[in-house]
Design an enzyme around this catalytic site. Structure first.
Site, PDB file in Angstrom:
ATOM      1  N   ASP A 186       0.811  -1.226   0.000  1.00  0.00           N
ATOM      2  CA  ASP A 186       0.000   0.000   0.000  1.00  0.00           C
ATOM      3  C   ASP A 186       0.841   1.271   0.000  1.00  0.00           C
ATOM      4  O   ASP A 186       0.464   2.278   0.589  1.00  0.00           O
ATOM      5  CB  ASP A 186      -0.993  -0.008   1.178  1.00  0.00           C
ATOM      6  CG  ASP A 186      -1.802  -1.289   1.180  1.00  0.00           C
ATOM      7  OD1 ASP A 186      -2.372  -1.606   0.130  1.00  0.00           O
ATOM      8  OD2 ASP A 186      -1.820  -1.989   2.213  1.00  0.00           O
ATOM      9  N   LYS A 190       1.760   1.899  -5.264  1.00  0.00           N
ATOM     10  CA  LYS A 190       2.300   1.317  -6.509  1.00  0.00           C
ATOM     11  C   LYS A 190       1.339   1.520  -7.678  1.00  0.00           C
ATOM     12  O   LYS A 190       1.770   1.771  -8.797  1.00  0.00           O
ATOM     13  CB  LYS A 190       2.556  -0.188  -6.339  1.00  0.00           C
ATOM     14  CG  LYS A 190       3.610  -0.520  -5.310  1.00  0.00           C
ATOM     15  CD  LYS A 190       3.821  -2.020  -5.203  1.00  0.00           C
ATOM     16  CE  LYS A 190       2.673  -2.749  -4.531  1.00  0.00           C
ATOM     17  NZ  LYS A 190       2.550  -2.541  -3.086  1.00  0.00           N
ATOM     18  N   GLY A 206      -4.559  -5.021  -3.590  1.00  0.00           N
ATOM     19  CA  GLY A 206      -5.557  -4.013  -3.909  1.00  0.00           C
ATOM     20  C   GLY A 206      -4.832  -2.767  -4.353  1.00  0.00           C
ATOM     21  O   GLY A 206      -4.178  -2.116  -3.559  1.00  0.00           O
ATOM     22  N   HIS A 207      -4.882  -2.492  -5.638  1.00  0.00           N
ATOM     23  CA  HIS A 207      -4.233  -1.292  -6.152  1.00  0.00           C
ATOM     24  C   HIS A 207      -5.303  -0.262  -6.501  1.00  0.00           C
ATOM     25  O   HIS A 207      -6.154  -0.530  -7.334  1.00  0.00           O
ATOM     26  CB  HIS A 207      -3.405  -1.616  -7.404  1.00  0.00           C
ATOM     27  CG  HIS A 207      -2.169  -2.403  -7.096  1.00  0.00           C
ATOM     28  ND1 HIS A 207      -1.386  -2.968  -8.067  1.00  0.00           N
ATOM     29  CD2 HIS A 207      -1.574  -2.705  -5.933  1.00  0.00           C
ATOM     30  CE1 HIS A 207      -0.364  -3.591  -7.500  1.00  0.00           C
ATOM     31  NE2 HIS A 207      -0.469  -3.441  -6.205  1.00  0.00           N
ATOM     32  N   ARG A 230     -10.276  -3.141   5.850  1.00  0.00           N
ATOM     33  CA  ARG A 230      -9.801  -3.019   7.232  1.00  0.00           C
ATOM     34  C   ARG A 230      -9.032  -1.708   7.421  1.00  0.00           C
ATOM     35  O   ARG A 230      -8.290  -1.297   6.524  1.00  0.00           O
ATOM     36  CB  ARG A 230      -8.844  -4.178   7.569  1.00  0.00           C
ATOM     37  CG  ARG A 230      -9.523  -5.509   7.692  1.00  0.00           C
ATOM     38  CD  ARG A 230      -8.521  -6.605   7.988  1.00  0.00           C
ATOM     39  NE  ARG A 230      -7.701  -6.936   6.828  1.00  0.00           N
ATOM     40  CZ  ARG A 230      -6.710  -7.824   6.845  1.00  0.00           C
ATOM     41  NH1 ARG A 230      -6.392  -8.441   7.971  1.00  0.00           N
ATOM     42  NH2 ARG A 230      -6.032  -8.100   5.750  1.00  0.00           N
TER      43      ARG A 230
HETATM   44  P1  IMP Z   1      -2.449 -13.078   2.572  1.00  0.00           P
HETATM   45  O1  IMP Z   1      -1.562 -12.527   1.508  1.00  0.00           O
HETATM   46  O2  IMP Z   1      -3.921 -12.864   2.285  1.00  0.00           O
HETATM   47  O3  IMP Z   1      -2.130 -14.479   2.946  1.00  0.00           O
HETATM   48  O4  IMP Z   1      -2.185 -12.215   3.902  1.00  0.00           O
HETATM   49  C1  IMP Z   1      -0.947 -12.238   4.564  1.00  0.00           C
HETATM   50  C2  IMP Z   1      -0.579 -10.868   5.096  1.00  0.00           C
HETATM   51  O5  IMP Z   1      -0.295 -10.006   4.007  1.00  0.00           O
HETATM   52  C3  IMP Z   1      -1.686 -10.165   5.881  1.00  0.00           C
HETATM   53  O6  IMP Z   1      -1.095  -9.380   6.886  1.00  0.00           O
HETATM   54  C4  IMP Z   1      -2.329  -9.273   4.851  1.00  0.00           C
HETATM   55  O7  IMP Z   1      -2.996  -8.169   5.437  1.00  0.00           O
HETATM   56  C5  IMP Z   1      -1.114  -8.838   4.079  1.00  0.00           C
HETATM   57  N1  IMP Z   1      -1.408  -8.442   2.700  1.00  0.00           N
HETATM   58  C6  IMP Z   1      -1.704  -9.235   1.653  1.00  0.00           C
HETATM   59  N2  IMP Z   1      -1.888  -8.513   0.539  1.00  0.00           N
HETATM   60  C7  IMP Z   1      -1.689  -7.229   0.885  1.00  0.00           C
HETATM   61  C8  IMP Z   1      -1.689  -5.999   0.145  1.00  0.00           C
HETATM   62  O8  IMP Z   1      -1.900  -5.955  -1.069  1.00  0.00           O
HETATM   63  N3  IMP Z   1      -1.427  -4.861   0.851  1.00  0.00           N
HETATM   64  C9  IMP Z   1      -1.146  -4.898   2.186  1.00  0.00           C
HETATM   65  N4  IMP Z   1      -1.124  -6.021   2.914  1.00  0.00           N
HETATM   66  C10 IMP Z   1      -1.389  -7.170   2.266  1.00  0.00           C
HETATM   67 MG    MG Z   2      -2.923  -2.161  -1.721  1.00  0.00          MG
END
Ligand code: IMP
Ligand code: MG
Length: 431
Positions: free
Chosen positions: A13, A16, A40-41, A303
């Site tokens: 975040d 990018k 999430g971009h 969140r």
């Molecule tokens: P997962 O990638 O869903 O398995 O989550 C693992 C960790 O990476 C968690 O703390 C998520 O909140 C974090 N996370 C996954 N994708 C993103 C993102 O695109 N931005 C920020 N945090 C992320």
């Molecule tokens: Mg993001």
């Protein structure tokens, strides 16, 4: 070499999406090499807001070719939704998006297992995942039972592999859902989705290598950030792939000799979503202020993001493990009217001062930030175009960061839109 990697240097975040949208204008191909719909971009242009999860942000620039590499995990249902949503908003996707045949797919049982793991041990073992099935899908890939796009497109192969997977996982799945119901649901879905997805699937490694042979400009776009990297992040509070630059080769089938420069995106403060250590986290009014001013809410899960001061040991670690050649500073406008601004320059661990990010998980939890306080600056007008137009104290803040990090900024972002940007005299090295 006309290729650049754009990656996040913190916990994701960093902005990018906007930077890919800005610099992608000069690229011919924009490629995702890891992660999945957990990303999430957010991109804002012409007053419209787009949130992308699986498709590279480059899709929002007319005529660019976008690629989802083999290192990405793809949810067949959500990729169709994302494509349809974009086409509804008049963004042409067909003919411009290519998905690797070797990409592993996410199925409903992966999401069930992701959620089950999060709930199983309570707070002690919860990672705070996005529950999109990312971890279990990568686990299957490494376990050698994963189902790839190329398998999905062959009905018999797919049915056989699905059966194998359901049998292997039945004892876990049955606690939460009926295997029979899942089998039916997945097979029916596959029937409907196969003809839709088939035209997008191809050998993307061959596609990209041919493009590079023709001197086309390729931009590789990471998801997540270096501190969420499965190897170099705050393990186990990480994602299940490697967002670092070194994983571009494995994630899209090009050799490391074909990577030109590596651009790190740095937010002027720090955020993280989910559980895990965060040395400069602010649990007070200042944290709340950053969250509000920076609109720090997860683009995928909604969140509230945890917020804190800029953390130099984190970014220095990123510069090192990624071999960063260019830095981009984002969201400096969010610090407007905060005085003083604090920068964490080192940590104190058990009375010892260190400038390095520790690898010990207990040290990561215990370390205390050592702060340097710098004078704040007033509001920054988002239409400034030159560095010297910034308030003098803001210029000083940028220079202080450069001094601490040892790398200069090529771009400074002042807002969400593409126009709200200062291009520094030092040009990004691939153009
Ligand atoms: P997962 O990638 O869903 O398995 O989550 C693992 C960790 O990476 C968690 O703390 C998520 O909140 C974090 N996370 C996954 N994708 C993103 C993102 O695109 N931005 C920020 N945090 C992320
Ligand atoms: Mg993001």
């Amino acid at each position: 070499m006309p290729s650049v990697v754009v990656l996040g240097t913190q916990w994701g975040d960093e902005g990018k999406g906007k930077i890919v949208h800005l610099l992608g204008k000069q690229a011919d191909y924009i490629v995702r090499y890891q992660g999945g719909p957990n990303a999430g971009h957010t991109v804002v242009f012409d007053g419209k807001k787009f949130v992308l999860h699986l498709i590279p942000a480059g899709i929002l620039i007319p005529k660019k070719i976008c690629v989802i590499g083999n290192g990405v995990v793809v949810d067949p249902l959500s990729i169709r939704e994302e494509i349809e949503l974009l086409e509804k908003r008049n963004i042409q996707v067909k003919g411009r998006l290519f998905i690797s045949e070797l990409a592993h797919l996410i199925f409903p049982y992966h999401k069930i297992l992701d959620a089950a793991r999060e709930e199983a041990g309570g707070k002690a073992t919860r990672i705070g995942t996005t529950r999109k099935g990312i971890g279990p899908t990568y686990a299957d890939k490494v376990e050698r039972v994963g189902i790839r796009m190329v398998d999905y497109l062959e009905p018999d192969t797919f049915a056989r592999l699905l059966e194998q997977n359901l049998a292997l996982k039945a004892h876990l799945i049955e606690k939460f859902s009926s295997v029979e119901k899942l089998r039916r649901e997945i097979l029916e879905q596959a029937e409907r989705l196969r003809p839709f997805l088939e035209p997008f699937a191809c050998d993307t490694s061959a596609l990209l290598n041919r493009a590079l042979d023709k001197k086309k400009k390729v931009m590789f776009e990471s998801a997540q950030g270096t501190l969420l990297d499965i190897d170099f992040g705050t393990y186990p509070f990480v994602t299940s792939s490697n967002p670092i630059a070194g994983s571009v080769g494995a994630g899209c089938g090009i050799g490391p000799s074909r990577i030109g420069s590596v651009m790190g995106i740095v937010k002027a403060y720090t955020t993280r979503v989910g559980e895990g250590p965060f040395p400069t986290e602010l649990k007070d009014d200042m944290g709340e202020r950053l969250r509000k001013a920076g609109q720090e809410f997860g683009a995928t899960t909604g969140r509230p993001r945890r917020c804190g001061w800029f953390d130099a040991p984190v970014v220095r670690r990123s510069i090192m493990v990624n071999g960063i050649t260019d830095l981009v500073l984002t969201k400096i406008d969010v610090l407007a009217n905060i005085d003083p601004i604090k920068i964490c320059v080192a940590y104190k661990v058990d009375g010892k001062v260190t400038k390095d990010f520790p690898n010990s998980r207990s040290a990561q939890q215990r370390c205390e930030p050592v702060y340097k306080a710098v004078p704040g600056f007033g509001a920054i007008s988002s239409d400034l175009k030159r560095f010297k137009d910034l308030p003098v104290k803001a210029q000083k803040y940028v220079k202080t960061l450069e001094g601490i990090l040892g790398v200069k900024f090529s771009v400074i972002s002042l807002g969400r839109s593409r126009d709200e940007t200062i291009q520094m005299a030092r040009k990004v090295t691939w153009v």
